[in-house]
Design a protein around this motif. Sequence first.
Motif, short mmCIF file in Angstrom:
data_model
loop_
_atom_site.label_atom_id
_atom_site.label_comp_id
_atom_site.label_asym_id
_atom_site.label_seq_id
_atom_site.Cartn_x
_atom_site.Cartn_y
_atom_site.Cartn_z
N VAL A 629 47.30 48.11 39.08
CA VAL A 629 45.85 47.97 39.04
C VAL A 629 45.44 46.82 38.15
CG1 VAL A 629 43.74 49.11 38.34
CG2 VAL A 629 45.45 50.38 39.57
N TYR A 632 45.39 43.62 39.98
CA TYR A 632 44.26 43.54 40.91
C TYR A 632 42.97 43.26 40.14
CZ TYR A 632 47.41 46.11 44.06
OH TYR A 632 48.47 46.53 44.81
N ALA A 633 42.81 43.96 39.04
CA ALA A 633 41.59 43.79 38.26
C ALA A 633 41.51 42.37 37.74
CB ALA A 633 41.56 44.79 37.11
N MET A 636 40.41 40.19 40.44
CA MET A 636 38.98 40.33 40.64
C MET A 636 38.20 39.57 39.58
SD MET A 636 38.50 44.27 41.71
CE MET A 636 36.77 44.33 41.34
N LYS C 202 43.68 54.28 41.59
CA LYS C 202 43.46 52.83 41.71
C LYS C 202 42.08 52.55 42.26
CE LYS C 202 48.14 51.18 42.46
NZ LYS C 202 49.15 50.89 43.47
N LEU C 205 39.46 53.25 39.57
CA LEU C 205 39.41 52.26 38.49
C LEU C 205 38.80 50.96 38.97
CD1 LEU C 205 42.82 52.80 36.70
CD2 LEU C 205 40.54 53.23 35.79
N LEU C 206 39.31 50.49 40.11
CA LEU C 206 38.82 49.20 40.59
C LEU C 206 37.39 49.32 41.08
CD1 LEU C 206 42.05 47.99 42.34
CD2 LEU C 206 41.03 47.07 40.28
N PHE C 209 35.27 49.22 38.16
CA PHE C 209 35.26 47.85 37.67
C PHE C 209 34.26 47.01 38.46
CE2 PHE C 209 37.81 43.78 37.03
CZ PHE C 209 37.50 43.70 35.68
N SER C 210 34.32 47.15 39.79
CA SER C 210 33.42 46.33 40.62
C SER C 210 31.98 46.82 40.47
CB SER C 210 33.86 46.37 42.07
OG SER C 210 33.38 47.53 42.69
#
Lengths: 652, 119, 526
Positions: A629, A632-633, A636, C202, C205-206, C209-210
């Motif tokens: 993750v 990926y973060a 981003m 995942k 979390l993502l 985040f977004s």
Amino acid sequence: MTTVAATGVQHAAWLMLAFPLFGAVVLLLGGRRTDRWGHLLGVAAPLAAFGYGLACFFALLSYPAAGRSRDLHLFSWIPVGGFRVSIGMLMDPLSLSFVLLITGVGSLIHIYSVGYMAHDTDRRRFFGYLNLFIAAMLLLVLSDNYLGLYVGWEGVGLASYLLIGFWQFKPTAAVAAKKAFIANRVGDAGLSLAIMLMFATFGTVNFSGVFARAHEAGPGVMAALGLLLLLGACGKSAQLPLQSWLLDAMEGPTPVSALIHAATMVTAGVYLIVRSNVIFDLSSTARLGVQVVGAVTLLFGGIIACAKDDIKKSLAGSTMSQIGYMFLAAGLGPAGYGLAIGLLLAHGFFKANLFLGAGSVMHGMDDEVNMRRYGGLARLMPVTAATFGLAYLAIIGIPGFSGFFTKDPIIEAAFSKGGVSGALLGTAALIGAGLTAFYMTRMVLMTFFGKRRWEDQAAAAAAGAGQEGEAEAPHQQPHPHESPQVMLWPMILLAIGSVGAGAFLATGDRLVNFLAPVTRTPAAPPGIVGPYGLGALGLALVAVAAAWWMYGRREVPAVAPAGGVLVVAARKDLYGDAFNESVLMRPGQWLTRLSVYFDNRGVDGLVNTFAATVGGASGRLRKVQTGFVRSYALAMFFGAALLVGALLLVRL
Amino acid sequence: MSLYVPILVLAALSAVFAVFSIVMGSLAGPKRWNRAKLSAYECGIQPTPQPLGGGRFPIKYYLTAMLFIVFDIEIIFLYPWAVAFDRLGMFGLVEMVLFIVTVLVAFAYVWRRGGLEWD
Amino acid sequence: MSATIAAGVITPPSIEYSQLCPMLLVFGLAVAGVLVEAFVPRQARRGIHLVLTLGGLAAAFVLTIVVASSKSLFRDHAAGHVAAMGAVAVDRPTLFIQGTILVLAFVSVLLIAESSHDVSSFAAQAAAIPGSAEEREGLLAGITHTEVYPLTMFAVGGMLLFPAANDLLTMFVALEVLSLPLYLLCGLARRRRLLSQEAAMKYFLLGAFSSAFFLFGIALLYGFAGSVRLSAIAAAASSDTGSTTLLLAGLALVGLGLLFKIGAVPFHGWKPDVYQGAPTPVTALMASCTVVSAFGALLRVFYVAFGQLTWDWRPAMWTIAILTMVAGALIAITQTDVKRLLAYSSIAHAGFILTGVIAATAAGLSASLFYLAAYGFTTIGAFAVVTLVRDPAGEAAHLSQWAGLGKRSPLVAGVFAFFLLAFAGIPLTSGFTGKFAVFQAAVAGGAVPLVIVGVLSSAIAAFFYVRVIVLMFFSDPAPDAPSVVTPSVFTSAAVVLGVVATVVLGVVPQPLLGLASHAASQLFVR
């Protein structure tokens, strides 16, 4: 003349297509479950289409002549931007004439097949293919645009392939099916190129759209368009130079030969040319091409038919020859379109009749096709002989029978074109009439009269090996017998058509006037009887006498005599296959070898390199997808930073 | 600037309160240490015994805390509605009933599923 | 402020219940589903949920049609109406998107409801540790989490609100309402539970985040325009007052939040992992409905709020669309897991649809709407087929297990091959029509290079679709090859609907194309 939307009974004209299509789907997908009643459904489907076609036809007749063009919009297919193709059906005198021929004669042949294929375990599949053919053929003639026509055109080709190769356990049938398919591909390429050219030039493939804007294009484009369409027509109609497949296509069951290779499919080329009459009217080059193809093919087919001992191949040659007449007429412009369709309709009757008669003879003779092993069958098969005889009188143009009313005007029209070309074309047509009389008389004499040569077992068995075509010697003496009722009645009905259709269509220029909204009225309506027509009749009588001199008076040898140069050439289809092999196939093989070499070294190298690059890139990019993750973060986050930066940069 | 004065005053007051509490506590309270008192404090997690099965710990505390937050927020929404109750009229009543029903449904679910039982 | 309240100037707000009834119905039934969970005995729950969920989605679809055909809503050529005090827009594109979501959700729920080849796709007890005694007890007792139905309904409700939200705060709330149930659903797989839980983690979390980026973007835009209303932001942007830095940075971050949901590169990282780990019916729901909803919101934000800034965002969006198409197609080539393959395919398709979005015209909008509907059906159908190919451990996801499938189950393999051909955009499938439409719109919008890249990546993509087809039909099955289970009526219905829609939209696309272009003709209401 303007086209208006279809109303009333024509509003549901799609049913005509739906009936046989439904039959085909049920029969082909239904499997063995439908074996018991499959042939009944197979017969009902074209009959229903015929009934509906009749209703549409009478509805059309009820309109005034100028309003006999009805369009049925079915649906639009991807109307995006400038690309608009709608699927629709056009009902006018031309298309409905074809509908009646296809479904009418087609239904009779379906009925005949019930008896002819009675002993075949795959009769259901056979009917499925026949229905598929009828559906495709109806789409071909009913479509209101070239794309729909092309779909039907290909469907017809597919059905023809399946039917020729129906007995695919025979290698000859399989090869013949392939040959027909490939020869047709050449023609199809021409048609598809023509459609693309049309779309590029006019931005549409609708008949109405193309014809309305046809005069805007230059003469070069129109000539190219006409010649490409002619190429397509030649493929489907077995005209020179794409004639070679038709003779081999006789490997299929005889009803197929009658339906596809005599009455309907091979006339698709004539339909295409007559339908595109606006294009041909604008290009004398294309017209000349049609005339030459027609004239040469009518002689070519006639000569082949004279020399063949195989009854079906002789009839196939005859078909080529007759369609040559139609092409010749269609090439003459408005003067000839109506005549071409007239001969086409009459020919549909008498040629189907002849083929079914031949099938009936074969049925009684244990599938023997060599006429030299026939003889004296008239007494044993009276109905077959009588109906065959009527069709015979029709095809050679005896006054009162339909050939006389439909073929002689074409000869007249060819001569009346005038000039050297008119004289040449007319002479060819005249000689063709003589040839027709000769080979047909020969066929009738060898089959139905004379000595019963099939009784000479030993001679036939001994000679069998030396013969062309079916080489297998009969194991026992055949017992010729009349065919069952279900086969005889279609022949009787067709014989009535053979006798009467010509007079019906020609009296008072009925057909020509009926078609006039589509093909426009010829300047001078041709008379039925003219000096050249009488000449043709005289020539025919002389040819009949000559044939009798050669085959009726003397005994027919069971083994073909050596014969002269022309006879040998004609037996070998006038070297059509040899020509194809040396001029097209050998260089073609060289070309393919060259392209294979180029493909292996050049193209494959390029493609493989590209594929390797892509694959490598994929493998490398894949590693970015770590499954963490956090990465990926991070991606981003950097993406966000870049996005913000890029947007701010744009404003700077 | 005058807008921010109350905020500053509030901040100063809370700071004074915090400092005062800590200092007074350390001065006034008795000091009896034991092991539990000396371990690091983390709300909701029992420091002993150590969680079994790879780090699982009871969520009872969080459940209670979250339920508290849900009802707390319900109150926060109810308060302004109560202030303007008469002016919001029928609309306010309908919306508030819908809101309370929704929260009650969640409450019923938690209750039926045993979320309110401590052990 | 207090003075105005005291003076009684406050007017009670109003809500147009009739125009919002589809969404209200879905939310209401979701709440009802929670009550069912609370009070109905375990064995009766599934049946009641099925009635509530399927019936509710169907009824909501009917209500959507009723709203869409309302005369008063579109009186005097109005583009629509902004309901609920400016929070929710009711216009034709939105209604089209909502209708699409409802239909696709209906089909996805059919997959979720499948119970023939396992008890369900969902865990018996999500809280039990994988491999523990508790888990075994739950499995042996044959229980399953029926909470999936209300969760799905909540997610669908959020999806309906997301593209309709007319201000950014409502949009954010909708985003969370649709995301939170999905996070949970992702972690509920019955088989391969660790993978499923990892996926949920995942995604959560993502997603959080977004969401943070999205919220930050909203804050920046509020700072720029003094309002979160999309029309107010558009007005402020065209009047050229305020800091463009705030505006553009806000645009970028709000855009990021939306691009994350559709899985555009480089915000796509979650997609393969989550699609692979989540229970396949949930993957189908996400790949169809969530994508449709997120594209709806993206279209609204970029057409309404940033419509005048086309020249600012186009270069960046071009880059993202190209990256998305190329990376999606490229990485898919070396995938060995069917669901991951479909995930990358979904990324590539998001790129294709982006080319329609970038056109920023009515044609682009209508093409995108059509593509979304067409792609949604095909992708649900494809995932439905994935649920059918199973070995003792559950779904046989590895491509090597699919080898020779065409020899043993020609029908299933044929259907899957058909869906793959539709993904590849072969004519006479809906995929061709959709691609044709978006590329056409992009060319008309002057984006020829974009279309060239699109066509090239289509070609690359076609390679791996065909590779799977070759694998299924031209290689021999492995000895331990998985079996194809006979689907119950639910999965069969989903597959059949997928096939029918893919064929019909490929052969006779005109009715839906017409509907989409009618829906897009007046763009969004402001």
